[in-house]
Design a protein around this motif. Structure first.
Motif, PDB file in Angstrom:
ATOM      1  N   SER A  23       0.835  -1.223   0.170  1.00 41.05           N
ATOM      2  CA  SER A  23       0.072   0.054   0.072  1.00 41.05           C
ATOM      3  C   SER A  23       0.843   1.251  -0.100  1.00 41.05           C
ATOM      4  CB  SER A  23      -0.874   0.158   1.130  1.00 41.05           C
ATOM      5  OG  SER A  23      -0.272  -0.032   2.504  1.00 41.05           O
ATOM      6  N   GLU A  24       1.995   1.181   0.807  1.00 40.55           N
ATOM      7  CA  GLU A  24       2.810   2.465   0.817  1.00 40.55           C
ATOM      8  C   GLU A  24       3.437   2.736  -0.590  1.00 40.55           C
ATOM      9  OE1 GLU A  24       4.198   2.402   5.528  1.00 40.55           O
ATOM     10  OE2 GLU A  24       5.473   1.764   3.959  1.00 40.55           O
ATOM     11  N   VAL A  25       4.118   1.389  -1.276  1.00 41.46           N
ATOM     12  CA  VAL A  25       4.609   1.567  -2.550  1.00 41.46           C
ATOM     13  C   VAL A  25       3.551   2.199  -3.356  1.00 41.46           C
ATOM     14  CG1 VAL A  25       5.222   0.060  -4.467  1.00 41.46           C
ATOM     15  CG2 VAL A  25       6.185  -0.515  -2.222  1.00 41.46           C
ATOM     16  N   ILE A  26       2.500   1.805  -3.563  1.00 41.03           N
ATOM     17  CA  ILE A  26       1.649   2.316  -4.393  1.00 41.03           C
ATOM     18  C   ILE A  26       1.070   3.557  -4.301  1.00 41.03           C
ATOM     19  CG2 ILE A  26      -1.199   2.254  -5.395  1.00 41.03           C
ATOM     20  CD1 ILE A  26      -0.670  -0.742  -5.169  1.00 41.03           C
ATOM     21  N   GLU A  27       1.274   4.131  -2.936  1.00 46.50           N
ATOM     22  CA  GLU A  27       1.099   5.610  -2.683  1.00 46.50           C
ATOM     23  C   GLU A  27       2.141   6.402  -3.325  1.00 46.50           C
ATOM     24  OE1 GLU A  27       1.651   6.110   1.692  1.00 46.50           O
ATOM     25  OE2 GLU A  27      -0.207   5.028   1.885  1.00 46.50           O
ATOM     26  N   VAL A  28       3.303   6.028  -3.177  1.00 49.77           N
ATOM     27  CA  VAL A  28       4.091   6.867  -4.339  1.00 49.77           C
ATOM     28  C   VAL A  28       4.201   6.519  -5.701  1.00 49.77           C
ATOM     29  CG1 VAL A  28       6.879   7.112  -4.678  1.00 49.77           C
ATOM     30  CG2 VAL A  28       5.878   6.860  -2.283  1.00 49.77           C
ATOM     31  N   LEU A  29       4.016   5.434  -6.090  1.00 47.39           N
ATOM     32  CA  LEU A  29       4.013   5.174  -7.590  1.00 47.39           C
ATOM     33  C   LEU A  29       2.839   5.898  -8.068  1.00 47.39           C
ATOM     34  CD1 LEU A  29       4.660   1.339  -7.689  1.00 47.39           C
ATOM     35  CD2 LEU A  29       6.218   3.037  -8.305  1.00 47.39           C
ATOM     36  N   GLU A  30       1.479   5.952  -7.579  1.00 52.25           N
ATOM     37  CA  GLU A  30       0.572   6.619  -7.981  1.00 52.25           C
ATOM     38  C   GLU A  30       0.681   8.166  -8.375  1.00 52.25           C
ATOM     39  OE1 GLU A  30      -3.732   4.106  -6.720  1.00 52.25           O
ATOM     40  OE2 GLU A  30      -2.677   5.466  -5.193  1.00 52.25           O
ATOM     41  N   ARG A  31       1.462   8.750  -7.195  1.00 53.67           N
ATOM     42  CA  ARG A  31       1.534  10.086  -7.111  1.00 53.67           C
ATOM     43  C   ARG A  31       2.691  10.531  -8.028  1.00 53.67           C
ATOM     44  NH1 ARG A  31      -0.552   8.882  -2.642  1.00 53.67           N
ATOM     45  NH2 ARG A  31      -1.890  10.307  -1.358  1.00 53.67           N
ATOM     46  N   THR A  32       3.696   9.974  -8.484  1.00 60.47           N
ATOM     47  CA  THR A  32       4.812  10.391  -9.111  1.00 60.47           C
ATOM     48  C   THR A  32       4.430  11.334 -10.515  1.00 60.47           C
ATOM     49  OG1 THR A  32       6.090   8.801  -8.331  1.00 60.47           O
ATOM     50  CG2 THR A  32       7.023   9.932 -10.282  1.00 60.47           C
ATOM     51  N   PRO A  33       3.336  10.696 -11.179  1.00 57.33           N
ATOM     52  CA  PRO A  33       3.096  11.347 -12.596  1.00 57.33           C
ATOM     53  C   PRO A  33       2.457  12.971 -12.336  1.00 57.33           C
ATOM     54  CG  PRO A  33       2.361   9.158 -12.788  1.00 57.33           C
ATOM     55  CD  PRO A  33       2.845   9.134 -11.204  1.00 57.33           C
ATOM     56  N   ARG A  34       1.642  12.762 -11.138  1.00 53.35           N
ATOM     57  CA  ARG A  34       1.163  14.210 -10.961  1.00 53.35           C
ATOM     58  C   ARG A  34       1.905  15.172 -10.509  1.00 53.35           C
ATOM     59  NH1 ARG A  34      -2.673  10.579  -8.707  1.00 53.35           N
ATOM     60  NH2 ARG A  34      -2.388  11.366  -6.465  1.00 53.35           N
ATOM     61  N   VAL A  35       2.966  14.588  -9.481  1.00 54.66           N
ATOM     62  CA  VAL A  35       4.077  15.571  -9.347  1.00 54.66           C
ATOM     63  C   VAL A  35       4.698  15.926 -10.208  1.00 54.66           C
ATOM     64  CG1 VAL A  35       6.284  15.380  -7.901  1.00 54.66           C
ATOM     65  CG2 VAL A  35       4.496  14.248  -6.785  1.00 54.66           C
ATOM     66  N   LEU A  36       5.115  15.326 -11.135  1.00 50.58           N
ATOM     67  CA  LEU A  36       6.087  15.618 -12.336  1.00 50.58           C
ATOM     68  C   LEU A  36       5.124  16.693 -13.136  1.00 50.58           C
ATOM     69  CD1 LEU A  36       7.922  12.309 -13.111  1.00 50.58           C
ATOM     70  CD2 LEU A  36       8.777  14.474 -11.912  1.00 50.58           C
ATOM     71  N   GLU A  37       4.006  16.395 -13.367  1.00 48.51           N
ATOM     72  CA  GLU A  37       3.149  17.286 -13.971  1.00 48.51           C
ATOM     73  C   GLU A  37       3.025  18.223 -13.332  1.00 48.51           C
ATOM     74  OE1 GLU A  37      -1.405  17.504 -15.896  1.00 48.51           O
ATOM     75  OE2 GLU A  37      -1.307  16.303 -14.270  1.00 48.51           O
ATOM     76  N   GLN A  38       2.681  18.720 -12.188  1.00 48.79           N
ATOM     77  CA  GLN A  38       2.721  20.028 -11.592  1.00 48.79           C
ATOM     78  C   GLN A  38       4.021  20.583 -11.681  1.00 48.79           C
ATOM     79  OE1 GLN A  38      -0.130  21.491 -10.085  1.00 48.79           O
ATOM     80  NE2 GLN A  38      -1.191  20.241 -11.339  1.00 48.79           N
ATOM     81  N   TYR A  39       4.954  19.952 -11.503  1.00 47.01           N
ATOM     82  CA  TYR A  39       6.409  20.455 -11.055  1.00 47.01           C
ATOM     83  C   TYR A  39       6.867  20.979 -12.817  1.00 47.01           C
ATOM     84  CZ  TYR A  39      10.639  20.613  -8.576  1.00 47.01           C
ATOM     85  OH  TYR A  39      11.752  20.741  -7.929  1.00 47.01           O
ATOM     86  N   LEU A  40       6.669  20.454 -13.681  1.00 54.76           N
ATOM     87  CA  LEU A  40       7.150  20.564 -15.161  1.00 54.76           C
ATOM     88  C   LEU A  40       6.358  21.272 -16.184  1.00 54.76           C
ATOM     89  CD1 LEU A  40       9.506  17.258 -15.297  1.00 54.76           C
ATOM     90  CD2 LEU A  40      10.073  19.739 -14.451  1.00 54.76           C
ATOM     91  N   VAL A  41       5.055  20.957 -16.160  1.00 54.75           N
ATOM     92  CA  VAL A  41       4.437  21.267 -17.334  1.00 54.75           C
ATOM     93  C   VAL A  41       4.201  22.650 -17.040  1.00 54.75           C
ATOM     94  CG1 VAL A  41       1.997  21.426 -18.195  1.00 54.75           C
ATOM     95  CG2 VAL A  41       3.015  19.153 -17.588  1.00 54.75           C
ATOM     96  N   GLY A  42       4.307  23.691 -18.127  1.00 52.29           N
ATOM     97  CA  GLY A  42       4.266  25.034 -18.090  1.00 52.29           C
ATOM     98  C   GLY A  42       5.691  25.850 -17.732  1.00 52.29           C
ATOM     99  N   LEU A  43       6.608  24.812 -17.618  1.00 53.53           N
ATOM    100  CA  LEU A  43       7.860  25.641 -17.374  1.00 53.53           C
ATOM    101  C   LEU A  43       8.650  25.749 -18.761  1.00 53.53           C
ATOM    102  CD1 LEU A  43       9.794  23.618 -14.472  1.00 53.53           C
ATOM    103  CD2 LEU A  43       8.586  25.944 -14.442  1.00 53.53           C
ATOM    104  N   SER A  44       9.355  26.895 -18.841  1.00 50.31           N
ATOM    105  CA  SER A  44       9.991  27.451 -20.101  1.00 50.31           C
ATOM    106  C   SER A  44      10.871  26.170 -20.437  1.00 50.31           C
ATOM    107  CB  SER A  44      10.696  28.619 -19.910  1.00 50.31           C
ATOM    108  OG  SER A  44      11.783  28.433 -19.262  1.00 50.31           O
ATOM    109  N   GLU A  45      11.484  26.310 -21.857  1.00 48.50           N
ATOM    110  CA  GLU A  45      12.400  25.366 -22.341  1.00 48.50           C
ATOM    111  C   GLU A  45      13.619  25.402 -21.587  1.00 48.50           C
ATOM    112  OE1 GLU A  45      12.044  22.418 -24.429  1.00 48.50           O
ATOM    113  OE2 GLU A  45      10.026  22.888 -23.874  1.00 48.50           O
ATOM    114  N   ASP A  46      13.898  26.698 -21.013  1.00 48.10           N
ATOM    115  CA  ASP A  46      15.324  26.872 -20.519  1.00 48.10           C
ATOM    116  C   ASP A  46      15.404  25.773 -19.087  1.00 48.10           C
ATOM    117  OD1 ASP A  46      16.548  28.462 -22.264  1.00 48.10           O
ATOM    118  OD2 ASP A  46      15.679  30.226 -20.988  1.00 48.10           O
ATOM    119  N   TRP A  47      14.216  25.998 -18.457  1.00 49.30           N
ATOM    120  CA  TRP A  47      14.193  24.815 -17.546  1.00 49.30           C
ATOM    121  C   TRP A  47      14.262  23.488 -17.731  1.00 49.30           C
ATOM    122  CZ3 TRP A  47      14.936  26.556 -12.463  1.00 49.30           C
ATOM    123  CH2 TRP A  47      14.752  28.068 -12.276  1.00 49.30           C
TER     124      TRP A  47
END
Length: 174
Positions: free
Chosen positions: A6-30
């Motif tokens: 259950s703990e493994v799945i908690e992280v695995l499920e969140r990773t795509p959303r974390v990366l989406e929030q973190y990276l989508v919309g950043l400029s190409e320089d980033w």
């Protein structure tokens, strides 16, 4: 530390959303920043994560859980993503990663139905015999490693810009 699916799945499920929030919309320089020759950009890391979803985690777990005597993993090319995906936008890469991850979490839940399966072994080309729980744990920590890598790459873009505060910023001390 005991392994909990259950703990493994908690992280695995969140990773795509974390990366989406973190990276989508950043400029190409980033998105195209790196730590020097032979290092990966945040965009390239997402390509690597896509390849892991396609060719590494679940395919290797299926080998471990197979009914055959031959449980040797094929070599995973950790650099194949550098030849692919370079024309894809960060949005497209993350959508692909998210779709593959969702599918793979579903497979993981179907494949592991009994705690005893976590002790079944396969043969890694470099490390030899490995257990299913070790593979699944590594999948989770692999995600966290690449989130940390992306964070470090982004921070290092401003390595000089922070001036004297660099001494207080542990992420810049490498």
């Amino acid at each position: 530390m005991e392994f909990f699916m259950s703990e493994v799945i908690e992280v695995l499920e969140r990773t795509p959303r974390v990366l989406e929030q973190y990276l989508v919309g950043l400029s190409e320089d980033w998105l195209q920043a790196n730590e020097g020759e032979g290092t990966w950009t945040p965009s390239q890391v997402i390509g690597h994560l896509i390849d892991g979803e396609k060719y590494n985690w679940i395919p290797r777990l299926e080998i471990i859980l197979s009914e055959t005597d031959e449980r040797r993993f094929p070599v995973f090319d950790r650099f194949s993503h550098l030849q692919q995906y370079h024309e894809w936008s960060i949005e497209k890469k993350i959508r692909e990663f998210e779709s593959l991850r969702e599918e793979n979490i579903g497979k993981l839940k179907l494949l592991i139905t009994d705690k005893s399966q976590l002790e079944i072994t396969g043969v890694h080309p470099e490390y030899g015999e490995v257990r299913a729980r070790e593979l699944i744990s590594t999948w989770t920590v692999h995600d966290l490693t690449h989130i940390a890598q992306i964070t470090r790459v982004l921070a290092k873009r401003y390595d000089q810009a922070v001036g004297p505060w660099k001494g207080y910023l542990g992420i810049l001390k490498n």
